[in-house]
Write a protein that holds these residues in place. Structure first.
Motif, PDB file in Angstrom:
ATOM      1  N   PRO A 108       0.641  -1.182   0.020  1.00  0.00           N
ATOM      2  CA  PRO A 108      -0.076  -0.039   0.166  1.00  0.00           C
ATOM      3  C   PRO A 108       0.657   1.289  -0.070  1.00  0.00           C
ATOM      4  CG  PRO A 108       0.104  -1.119   2.220  1.00  0.00           C
ATOM      5  CD  PRO A 108       0.693  -2.058   1.415  1.00  0.00           C
ATOM      6  N   ALA A 109       0.501   2.251  -0.617  1.00  0.00           N
ATOM      7  CA  ALA A 109       1.215   3.426  -0.729  1.00  0.00           C
ATOM      8  C   ALA A 109       1.403   4.054   0.811  1.00  0.00           C
ATOM      9  CB  ALA A 109       0.172   4.679  -1.486  1.00  0.00           C
ATOM     10  N   VAL A 110       0.382   3.665   1.693  1.00  0.00           N
ATOM     11  CA  VAL A 110       0.351   4.396   3.172  1.00  0.00           C
ATOM     12  C   VAL A 110       0.272   3.009   4.028  1.00  0.00           C
ATOM     13  CG1 VAL A 110      -0.606   5.638   4.976  1.00  0.00           C
ATOM     14  CG2 VAL A 110      -0.096   6.586   2.555  1.00  0.00           C
ATOM     15  N   LEU A 111       1.017   2.955   5.021  1.00  0.00           N
ATOM     16  CA  LEU A 111       0.905   1.783   5.991  1.00  0.00           C
ATOM     17  C   LEU A 111       1.228   2.413   7.251  1.00  0.00           C
ATOM     18  CD1 LEU A 111       0.435  -1.297   5.944  1.00  0.00           C
ATOM     19  CD2 LEU A 111       2.844  -1.422   6.755  1.00  0.00           C
ATOM     20  N   VAL A 112       0.034   2.507   8.017  1.00  0.00           N
ATOM     21  CA  VAL A 112      -0.130   3.121   9.367  1.00  0.00           C
ATOM     22  C   VAL A 112       0.093   2.329  10.415  1.00  0.00           C
ATOM     23  CG1 VAL A 112      -1.549   4.470  10.991  1.00  0.00           C
ATOM     24  CG2 VAL A 112      -1.567   5.111   8.557  1.00  0.00           C
ATOM     25  N   VAL A 113       0.991   2.484  11.460  1.00  0.00           N
ATOM     26  CA  VAL A 113       1.362   1.625  12.492  1.00  0.00           C
ATOM     27  C   VAL A 113       0.898   2.426  13.582  1.00  0.00           C
ATOM     28  CG1 VAL A 113       3.091   0.447  13.671  1.00  0.00           C
ATOM     29  CG2 VAL A 113       3.424   1.007  11.164  1.00  0.00           C
ATOM     30  N   PRO A 114      -0.133   1.731  14.265  1.00  0.00           N
ATOM     31  CA  PRO A 114      -0.771   2.372  15.750  1.00  0.00           C
ATOM     32  C   PRO A 114       0.016   2.185  16.959  1.00  0.00           C
ATOM     33  CG  PRO A 114      -1.824   0.221  15.294  1.00  0.00           C
ATOM     34  CD  PRO A 114      -0.662   0.438  14.119  1.00  0.00           C
ATOM     35  N   LYS A 115      -0.214   2.999  17.781  1.00  0.00           N
ATOM     36  CA  LYS A 115       0.302   2.744  19.076  1.00  0.00           C
ATOM     37  C   LYS A 115       1.826   2.739  19.237  1.00  0.00           C
ATOM     38  CE  LYS A 115      -3.660   1.599  20.979  1.00  0.00           C
ATOM     39  NZ  LYS A 115      -4.641   1.773  19.672  1.00  0.00           N
ATOM     40  N   VAL A 116       2.410   3.725  18.352  1.00  0.00           N
ATOM     41  CA  VAL A 116       3.827   3.872  18.289  1.00  0.00           C
ATOM     42  C   VAL A 116       4.565   4.479  19.543  1.00  0.00           C
ATOM     43  CG1 VAL A 116       6.024   4.536  16.991  1.00  0.00           C
ATOM     44  CG2 VAL A 116       4.133   3.668  15.859  1.00  0.00           C
ATOM     45  N   ALA A 130       9.316  -4.706   2.975  1.00  0.00           N
ATOM     46  CA  ALA A 130      10.619  -4.047   2.443  1.00  0.00           C
ATOM     47  C   ALA A 130      10.123  -3.421   1.192  1.00  0.00           C
ATOM     48  CB  ALA A 130      11.769  -4.831   1.974  1.00  0.00           C
ATOM     49  N   ASP A 131      10.550  -2.132   1.114  1.00  0.00           N
ATOM     50  CA  ASP A 131      10.281  -1.288  -0.138  1.00  0.00           C
ATOM     51  C   ASP A 131      11.302  -1.218  -1.159  1.00  0.00           C
ATOM     52  OD1 ASP A 131       7.846  -0.401   0.696  1.00  0.00           O
ATOM     53  OD2 ASP A 131       8.835   1.139   2.176  1.00  0.00           O
ATOM     54  N   GLU A 132      11.041  -2.038  -2.140  1.00  0.00           N
ATOM     55  CA  GLU A 132      12.355  -2.153  -3.135  1.00  0.00           C
ATOM     56  C   GLU A 132      12.393  -1.189  -4.082  1.00  0.00           C
ATOM     57  OE1 GLU A 132       9.745  -4.299  -2.694  1.00  0.00           O
ATOM     58  OE2 GLU A 132      10.402  -6.316  -2.382  1.00  0.00           O
ATOM     59  N   ASP A 133      11.656  -0.066  -4.170  1.00  0.00           N
ATOM     60  CA  ASP A 133      11.625   1.083  -4.744  1.00  0.00           C
ATOM     61  C   ASP A 133      12.353   2.367  -3.872  1.00  0.00           C
ATOM     62  OD1 ASP A 133       9.383   1.514  -3.430  1.00  0.00           O
ATOM     63  OD2 ASP A 133       8.365   2.226  -5.059  1.00  0.00           O
ATOM     64  N   GLY A 134      12.713   1.973  -2.748  1.00  0.00           N
ATOM     65  CA  GLY A 134      13.069   3.006  -1.960  1.00  0.00           C
ATOM     66  C   GLY A 134      11.967   3.933  -1.467  1.00  0.00           C
ATOM     67  N   GLN A 135      10.763   3.695  -1.728  1.00  0.00           N
ATOM     68  CA  GLN A 135       9.751   4.639  -1.345  1.00  0.00           C
ATOM     69  C   GLN A 135       9.290   4.355   0.177  1.00  0.00           C
ATOM     70  OE1 GLN A 135       8.600   7.657  -3.042  1.00  0.00           O
ATOM     71  NE2 GLN A 135      10.454   7.159  -4.278  1.00  0.00           N
ATOM     72  N   ARG A 136       9.230   5.384   1.069  1.00  0.00           N
ATOM     73  CA  ARG A 136       8.768   5.218   2.395  1.00  0.00           C
ATOM     74  C   ARG A 136       7.199   5.152   2.338  1.00  0.00           C
ATOM     75  NH1 ARG A 136      13.135   8.463   3.179  1.00  0.00           N
ATOM     76  NH2 ARG A 136      11.869  10.281   3.224  1.00  0.00           N
ATOM     77  N   LEU A 151       8.969  10.889  21.387  1.00  0.00           N
ATOM     78  CA  LEU A 151       8.796  11.332  20.133  1.00  0.00           C
ATOM     79  C   LEU A 151      10.244  11.811  19.288  1.00  0.00           C
ATOM     80  CD1 LEU A 151       6.762  12.103  17.836  1.00  0.00           C
ATOM     81  CD2 LEU A 151       6.902  14.298  18.860  1.00  0.00           C
ATOM     82  N   SER A 152      10.969  12.249  19.856  1.00  0.00           N
ATOM     83  CA  SER A 152      12.389  12.611  19.302  1.00  0.00           C
ATOM     84  C   SER A 152      12.886  11.556  19.075  1.00  0.00           C
ATOM     85  CB  SER A 152      13.307  13.498  20.066  1.00  0.00           C
ATOM     86  OG  SER A 152      13.498  12.739  21.228  1.00  0.00           O
ATOM     87  N   THR A 153      13.045  10.341  19.643  1.00  0.00           N
ATOM     88  CA  THR A 153      13.705   9.185  19.122  1.00  0.00           C
ATOM     89  C   THR A 153      12.727   8.459  17.970  1.00  0.00           C
ATOM     90  OG1 THR A 153      14.527   8.862  21.429  1.00  0.00           O
ATOM     91  CG2 THR A 153      14.463   6.994  19.806  1.00  0.00           C
ATOM     92  N   ILE A 154      11.859   8.384  18.205  1.00  0.00           N
ATOM     93  CA  ILE A 154      10.741   7.742  17.105  1.00  0.00           C
ATOM     94  C   ILE A 154      10.943   8.533  15.608  1.00  0.00           C
ATOM     95  CG2 ILE A 154       8.580   7.578  16.153  1.00  0.00           C
ATOM     96  CD1 ILE A 154       7.673   7.276  19.210  1.00  0.00           C
ATOM     97  N   LEU A 155      11.148   9.586  15.727  1.00  0.00           N
ATOM     98  CA  LEU A 155      11.206  10.857  14.532  1.00  0.00           C
ATOM     99  C   LEU A 155      12.587  10.485  13.737  1.00  0.00           C
ATOM    100  CD1 LEU A 155       9.122  13.888  15.537  1.00  0.00           C
ATOM    101  CD2 LEU A 155       8.492  12.065  13.948  1.00  0.00           C
ATOM    102  N   GLN A 156      13.594  10.108  14.612  1.00  0.00           N
ATOM    103  CA  GLN A 156      14.999   9.800  14.157  1.00  0.00           C
ATOM    104  C   GLN A 156      15.147   8.927  13.063  1.00  0.00           C
ATOM    105  OE1 GLN A 156      17.658   9.938  17.472  1.00  0.00           O
ATOM    106  NE2 GLN A 156      17.138  12.011  18.030  1.00  0.00           N
ATOM    107  N   THR A 157      14.170   7.818  13.468  1.00  0.00           N
ATOM    108  CA  THR A 157      14.214   6.410  12.386  1.00  0.00           C
ATOM    109  C   THR A 157      14.036   7.077  11.025  1.00  0.00           C
ATOM    110  OG1 THR A 157      13.305   4.424  11.667  1.00  0.00           O
ATOM    111  CG2 THR A 157      11.699   5.846  12.691  1.00  0.00           C
ATOM    112  N   ARG A 158      14.871   6.451   9.987  1.00  0.00           N
ATOM    113  CA  ARG A 158      14.978   6.910   8.606  1.00  0.00           C
ATOM    114  C   ARG A 158      13.952   6.291   7.848  1.00  0.00           C
ATOM    115  NH1 ARG A 158      16.989  11.634   8.395  1.00  0.00           N
ATOM    116  NH2 ARG A 158      17.185  11.349   6.265  1.00  0.00           N
ATOM    117  N   VAL A 159      13.300   5.595   8.276  1.00  0.00           N
ATOM    118  CA  VAL A 159      12.177   4.579   7.626  1.00  0.00           C
ATOM    119  C   VAL A 159      10.788   5.403   7.327  1.00  0.00           C
ATOM    120  CG1 VAL A 159      13.212   2.574   7.728  1.00  0.00           C
ATOM    121  CG2 VAL A 159      11.501   2.920   9.209  1.00  0.00           C
ATOM    122  N   LEU A 160      10.546   6.340   8.506  1.00  0.00           N
ATOM    123  CA  LEU A 160       9.444   6.931   8.555  1.00  0.00           C
ATOM    124  C   LEU A 160       8.827   7.735   7.048  1.00  0.00           C
ATOM    125  CD1 LEU A 160       8.887   8.475  12.080  1.00  0.00           C
ATOM    126  CD2 LEU A 160       7.474   6.552  10.834  1.00  0.00           C
ATOM    127  N   ALA A 161       7.757   7.902   6.708  1.00  0.00           N
ATOM    128  CA  ALA A 161       6.962   8.687   5.785  1.00  0.00           C
ATOM    129  C   ALA A 161       6.495   9.628   6.416  1.00  0.00           C
ATOM    130  CB  ALA A 161       6.267   8.060   4.774  1.00  0.00           C
TER     131      ALA A 161
END
Length: 307
Positions: A108-116, A130-136, A151-161
């Motif tokens: 899906p273009a968007v995958l929402v993860v709850p309760k992060v 895994a996103d083969e095309d590199g699109q988050r 929040l600051s730690t969560i936002l540091q992960t580079r996989v977030l869209a």
């Protein structure tokens, strides 16, 4: 210049643009999936979590995966992105959701993860999907005081869209009222944190369908705080949300005038209608024109000059 909905560089991507309206639809209502895509929302979010009873989770998952597979096989260049909110990865149904998406081969273009509540919550999902095309595609739904604290730690992960705020769950966990005044502090923290990380933030739904004025107030407030959009629970809410996150004709006309003056001044400080215009105001004006899809060439258009 007000409500210049922009991102401060960094991780701004396709998912950060043109995503102001999100329409959530229960995974137990497959007859409404196509309607959601045709609703005019920017994201049609199919829900496997809160709107689905425990004994209906398996059926909802199957319906969503089947629909996504059929859509992928027949999809054209539609403007509405198809998304899914899975169950929390730390639950049995969350793991089943992830495995079903991974094994289906559909992304899906968007995958929402709850309760992060940690960066690892997001990283686990990204590793499985895994996103083969590199699109988050992974969005973190922040809906607990712990999530805001970390929040600051969560936002540091580079996989977030991007990130979303979950008002109802937050209010329940924090033992506070479910209204914009009680939730202004966590909403503000999330908006500021997302902006600092260069990520889009989407506001929580407004749950009273009988109160369009309340929806307008909350959507305007979210735009003022820096959110780039808001979730709707019914198509009738979409026009109100769309209006809140789009520049008014007056805002657009003013922004176009600033951009045109700045370009004519070739980087020098200039004035527009007696106001000094420097780099910060020019950047804000460009954010408004980008949001509207406009350029200085449109400055004399009927829309830009309309009252």
């Amino acid at each position: 210049m007000q409500r210049s909905r922009s991102l401060p560089g960094g991780r701004q991507g396709a998912s950060a643009q043109g995503r102001s309206t999100w329409l959530v639809t229960p995974g137990t209502a497959p007859g409404r999936f196509d309607t959601a895509v045709r609703s005019g929302a920017d994201v049609a979010l199919l829900d496997l979590e809160d709107s689905v009873a425990p004994d209906s989770k398996n059926a909802a998952r199957e319906a969503v995966i089947t629909w996504l597979s059929q859509r992928a096989a027949a999809e054209g260049s539609g403007t509405t992105a198809a998304g899914v909110r899975i169950n929390a990865p730390g639950t049995v149904h969350g793991l089943k959701d992830l495995l079903a998406v991974a094994e289906s081969g559909v992304r899906p273009a968007v995958l929402v993860v709850p309760k992060v509540e940690s960066a690892r919550d997001v990283e686990i999902v990204a590793e499985i999907i895994a996103d083969e095309d590199g699109q988050r595609c992974v969005w973190a739904l922040i809906e607990t005081p712990v999530g805001i604290q970390r929040l600051s730690t969560i936002l540091q992960t580079r996989v977030l869209a991007g990130v979303l705020f979950g008002a109802a769950d937050y209010a329940a966990a924090a033992h506070c009222r479910l209204n914009s005044r009680a939730l202004r502090q966590p909403r503000s923290v999330l908006a500021v944190g997302a902006a600092a990380a260069g990520l889009p933030a989407i506001d929580s739904p407004y749950f009273d369908l009988r109160d369009p004025d309340g929806l307008k107030h909350e959507a305007d407030e979210a735009a003022d705080l820096g959110y780039l959009g808001k979730v709707a629970i019914h198509p009738q809410q979409l026009p109100v949300i769309q209006k809140a996150f789009r520049p008014t004709p007056q805002e657009l006309a003013a922004a176009l005038a600033v951009v045109a003056a700045a370009e004519a001044a070739h980087g020098e400080i200039t004035t527009v209608d007696g106001h000094m215009i420097g780099p910060p105001l020019v950047a804000a004006a460009r954010a408004v024109t980008d949001c509207a899809g406009a350029t200085p060439a449109f400055a004399t258009s009927t829309e830009a000059r309309s009252e």
